[in-house]
Design a protein around this motif. Structure first.
Motif, PDB file in Angstrom:
ATOM      1  N   PHE A 400       0.817  -1.223   0.000  1.00  0.00           N
ATOM      2  CA  PHE A 400       0.000   0.000   0.000  1.00  0.00           C
ATOM      3  C   PHE A 400       0.845   1.266   0.000  1.00  0.00           C
ATOM      4  N   LEU A 401       1.969   1.256   0.734  1.00  0.00           N
ATOM      5  CA  LEU A 401       2.771   2.478   0.847  1.00  0.00           C
ATOM      6  C   LEU A 401       3.372   2.906  -0.490  1.00  0.00           C
ATOM      7  N   PRO A 402       4.052   2.016  -1.242  1.00  0.00           N
ATOM      8  CA  PRO A 402       4.543   2.437  -2.568  1.00  0.00           C
ATOM      9  C   PRO A 402       3.407   2.856  -3.497  1.00  0.00           C
ATOM     10  N   PHE A 403       2.283   2.158  -3.399  1.00  0.00           N
ATOM     11  CA  PHE A 403       1.098   2.500  -4.195  1.00  0.00           C
ATOM     12  C   PHE A 403       0.646   3.926  -3.897  1.00  0.00           C
ATOM     13  N   LEU A 404       0.501   4.247  -2.607  1.00  0.00           N
ATOM     14  CA  LEU A 404       0.004   5.566  -2.205  1.00  0.00           C
ATOM     15  C   LEU A 404       0.995   6.670  -2.554  1.00  0.00           C
ATOM     16  N   ILE A 405       2.285   6.424  -2.322  1.00  0.00           N
ATOM     17  CA  ILE A 405       3.308   7.425  -2.632  1.00  0.00           C
ATOM     18  C   ILE A 405       3.344   7.705  -4.131  1.00  0.00           C
ATOM     19  N   GLY A 420       9.063   7.548  -9.869  1.00  0.00           N
ATOM     20  CA  GLY A 420      10.367   7.489  -9.198  1.00  0.00           C
ATOM     21  C   GLY A 420      10.228   7.457  -7.687  1.00  0.00           C
ATOM     22  N   MET A 421       9.322   8.278  -7.151  1.00  0.00           N
ATOM     23  CA  MET A 421       9.084   8.299  -5.707  1.00  0.00           C
ATOM     24  C   MET A 421       8.551   6.954  -5.221  1.00  0.00           C
ATOM     25  N   GLY A 422       7.618   6.392  -5.987  1.00  0.00           N
ATOM     26  CA  GLY A 422       7.069   5.089  -5.623  1.00  0.00           C
ATOM     27  C   GLY A 422       8.129   4.002  -5.652  1.00  0.00           C
ATOM     28  N   LEU A 423       9.010   4.059  -6.655  1.00  0.00           N
ATOM     29  CA  LEU A 423      10.090   3.068  -6.757  1.00  0.00           C
ATOM     30  C   LEU A 423      11.053   3.160  -5.580  1.00  0.00           C
ATOM     31  N   VAL A 424      11.384   4.380  -5.175  1.00  0.00           N
ATOM     32  CA  VAL A 424      12.291   4.566  -4.038  1.00  0.00           C
ATOM     33  C   VAL A 424      11.701   3.925  -2.785  1.00  0.00           C
ATOM     34  N   VAL A 425      10.415   4.162  -2.546  1.00  0.00           N
ATOM     35  CA  VAL A 425       9.757   3.585  -1.364  1.00  0.00           C
ATOM     36  C   VAL A 425       9.716   2.062  -1.474  1.00  0.00           C
TER      37      VAL A 425
END
Length: 535
Positions: A400-405, A420-425
Motif C-alpha cells: 500500500f505504501l509504494p502505491f500511495l506514494i 520514481g518516488m514510488g520506486l524509491v519507497v
C-alpha cells in the motif's frame, strides 16, 4: 504458443474492437490537439503522431490493448527543445523533428539489444499506483472543462502549469468562468455514459453495439446547435474542439512539416534525441506493464518488440512532422474500458483520426469539450476506483505504501517523478525486508546451562542481507551455543560467508560453541572449516 495467446483473431472480435476504436478516437482527438498545444507545436503535429501511433505502431506492436500517440509526459521537454532550437517561426520545430527521428533510431537499437527487460523490474504496487494516480489526475483536470473553463490546455497533466496555476487552483478559478450551457452538456453526457452501462442496455443486442461515448458526442453536437439561438446557453468557440480546416489538398499538405537535416551538425540535437528516447521508452514500458495488468485475458506484451515498434513510429513521425510517440495509459485504459479485445481497435482509431482530419474537421469542431471531458471523467474514475485503494490496503503496508506514494507523487508533481518516488519507497521496503528475513532465528533453547541459538538460513542469502546478519550476530550473548544451518540454502553471497568467518574467529574469545551445518566451507583456510558438522 505465446503468439497465439497474444493475438486473438481480430476479424472475430470486430463487434468489440470497432466500438472501442470509436471511444479511443474520441479520447485521443482532444489529447493529440492539447498535447501539441502544451508542447508549443503546430496542432496538426499532435494528430500526425496519433495517426502514426495508431496505424504504424499499432500494426507493429505486440500489445493487444496498448494505444500509442503523443505523450503529455514529454510536453515540457518538447516545448523547451523547440524553443531552444529557435521556436516554430525560427525553424526550431523542423530542427526538433530531426531529434525525434534520431530518438526513434535509438529505440530501435534498444529493442534489438533487448533493453525491454527493464519493464519487469517495476513492482506491481507502483504500476497500480501509476494507474490510480493518472486516473485521479485525469478526473481533476477535466472538472474545469466540465464547467466551461478551458484556459488550461487539454493534455497538460502536470501539477504545476506554465500559466502559474496548479491542478487545484484551476478548480477554484473555474467558478469565475462557469457556462450554464457547458454544464448542461456535461450533465447530459454523463447521464448517457453512465446510463449506457446499465445491464438492461448491455443485454440488448442492438443497443449494446452503439458506443456510449459516440452517443454522448452526438448529443453534445445537437445541444451545441440548439443552444446557438440562446445567449445564455450558447457554447463559445473556445469550448469546442479546434481542428485546422484546409481549403484544398495543397493547403492540407502544407500543414505537414519536414525535418531540417542540416541540424545533424548540432550536438544539442543528439542530446535531445537521447533524452526523448530514454523518457519515451520508460513511459512506454511502464504503460505496457499497466496495460497488461488491465487485460482480462492477462496477455503479455513482448517489450523488445514494443521498443522496436515505438522506434519505427518515432522515425516516421519525425519525418512527416509529428511529435514523439509513446504508449499512453489514458488511451490504452479507454480502449480496455470500452471493451477492446485486439490491436485492431488501436489501428482503427488511427484510421479514424486520419479520415476525420481529411473529411469532417468542420463537424469535429462542433464537438463541445464538455462532452469529451465527461468521457475522460468516466475513464479517470474507472482507473482510480475506491475498490482499488481498499484492495491495495488489504495487501499490507509493503504494497500500500509504494502505491500511495506513487499516486500522491503523480498528483502533486508529474508522471515520471511520481513513479520514481514510488520506486524509491518500494526499494526501501525490499531492503528493509531483506534486513529482517534472511533467516529464521530460534533462541529459546537451553543446553548444558547455555543458551542455544539456531540460525536457519533461507534459500537465497544475498549481499543485501549483510546488515541483518551482522546485526543478529552482534547480539548473540557470550558463553552460548550457536548453530548456523545452511541445509536449505541454494545460494549464499561471499560477503555473508566472510561475515560468518569473522564471527567464527571472534567466537573463540567469547566462549561461543559454534557449529556450521550444510554450507560449503571446504576451503582449507576458511575459519568455518573447523566448525563444520555433518548433515
Amino acid at each position: 504458443m505465446q503468439s497465439k495467446i497474444n493475438n486473438l483473431n481480430p476479424f472475430k472480435n470486430l463487434n468489440k474492437d470497432i466500438p472501442a476504436s470509436v471511444v479511443v478516437f474520441l479520447v485521443a482527438l482532444p489529447l493529440c490537439l492539447g498535447i501539441a498545444l502544451a508542447s508549443g507545436a503546430p496542432p496538426l503535429a499532435g494528430i500526425i503522431s496519433g495517426i502514426i501511433g495508431g496505424i504504424v505502431v499499432g500494426s507493429l506492436s505486440g500489445s493487444p490493448l496498448g494505444v500509442s500517440g503523443p505523450a503529455a509526459g514529454l510536453a515540457v521537454i518538447v516545448f523547451e527543445a523547440i524553443k531552444g532550437f529557435g521556436g516554430i517561426e525560427g525553424g526550431g520545430f523542423e530542427i526538433f523533428l530531426v531529434a525525434v527521428m534520431l530518438a526513434g533510431i535509438i529505440q530501435i537499437i534498444m529493442g534489438i539489444l533487448r533493453a525491454g527487460i527493464i519493464a519487469y523490474y517495476f513492482p506491481s504496487s507502483v504500476i497500480h499506483g501509476m494507474l490510480a494516480g493518472i486516473g485521479i489526475l485525469i478526473f481533476l483536470k477535466q472538472i474545469p472543462h466540465a464547467f466551461g473553463y478551458d484556459k488550461d490546455p487539454e493534455g497538460d497533466f502536470e501539477f504545476f502549469q506554465r500559466d502559474n496555476e496548479n491542478t487545484f487552483s484551476e478548480l477554484a478559478n473555474m467558478f469565475n468562468f462557469v457556462s450554464p450551457g457547458v454544464i448542461i452538456i456535461t450533465a447530459i453526457s454523463l447521464v448517457i455514459l453512465i446510463g449506457w452501462q446499465a445491464k438492461i442496455i448491455q443485454k440488448n443486442k442492438i443497443l449494446s453495439l452503439i458506443p456510449g461515448p459516440l452517443l454522448a458526442v452526438v448529443a453534445g453536437i445537437v445541444l451545441n446547435i440548439l443552444f446557438k439561438g440562446n445567449t445564455d446557453l450558447a457554447i463559445a468557440k473556445e469550448h469546442l474542439v479546434d481542428l485546422p480546416i484546409a481549403s484544398s489538398t495543397s493547403d492540407f499538405l502544407s500543414n505537414f512539416k519536414r525535418p531540417n537535416f542540416s541540424a545533424l551538425k548540432d550536438p544539442q540535437v543528439y542530446i535531445t534525441a537521447i533524452v526523448i528516447a530514454a523518457i519515451a521508452s520508460i513511459e512506454t514500458l511502464l504503460c505496457v506493464e499497466a496495460s497488461d495488468k488491465q487485460d482480462d485475458l492477462k496477455r503479455i506484451t513482448p517489450t523488445n518488440k514494443e521498443l522496436r515498434a515505438q522506434g519505427i513510429g518515432n522515425l516516421i513521425s519525425g519525418f512527416i512532422g509529428g511529435l514523439p510517440i509513446t504508449q499512453v495509459i489514458v488511451r490504452s485504459s479507454a480502449n480496455q474500458q470500452a471493451g477492446g479485445k485486439t490491436k485492431a481497435s488501436t489501428i482503427l482509431h488511427g484510421f479514424l483520426l486520419l479520415i476525420s482530419i481529411i473529411t469532417i474537421p468542420f463537424l469535429l469542431n462542433m464537438i463541445p469539450l464538455a462532452t469529451l471531458a465527461a468521457i475522460l471523467l468516466v475513464v479517470g474514475f474507472k482507473l482510480a476506483k475506491p475498490a482499488l485503494f481498499r484492495k491495495m490496503y488489504r495487501q499490507g503496508l509493503g504494497q500500500f505504501l509504494p502505491f500511495l506514494i506513487t499516486v500522491l507523487g503523480i498528483l502533486f508533481t508529474d508522471l515520471l517523478m511520481g513513479i520514481g518516488m514510488g520506486l524509491v519507497v518500494a526499494i526501501f521496503i525490499i531492503l528493509r525486508n531483506n534486513f529482517k528475513v534472511p533467516f529464521e532465528l530460534s533462541g529459546d533453547l537451553v543446553e548444558d546451562g547455555k543458551k542455544k541459538i539456531i540460525i536457519t538460513l533461507s534459500e537465497d542469502v544475498t549481499f543485501l542481507n549483510k546488515a541483518s546478519v551482522l546485526n543478529t550476530l552482534s547480539k548473540i550473548p557470550d558463553n552460548s551455543i550457536v548453530i548456523i544451518d545452511g541445509s536449505k540454502t541454494q545460494f549464499i553471497h561471499y560477503d555473508v560467508i566472510e561475515i560468518f568467518e569473522n564471527f567464527a574467529i571472534n567466537a573463540k574469545s567469547r566462549d561461543i560453541n559454534l557449529s556450521v551445518k550444510g554450507l560449503d566451507v571446504t576451503k582449507s583456510k576458511s575459519p568455518l572449516q573447523h566448525f563444520k558438522i555433518s548433515n
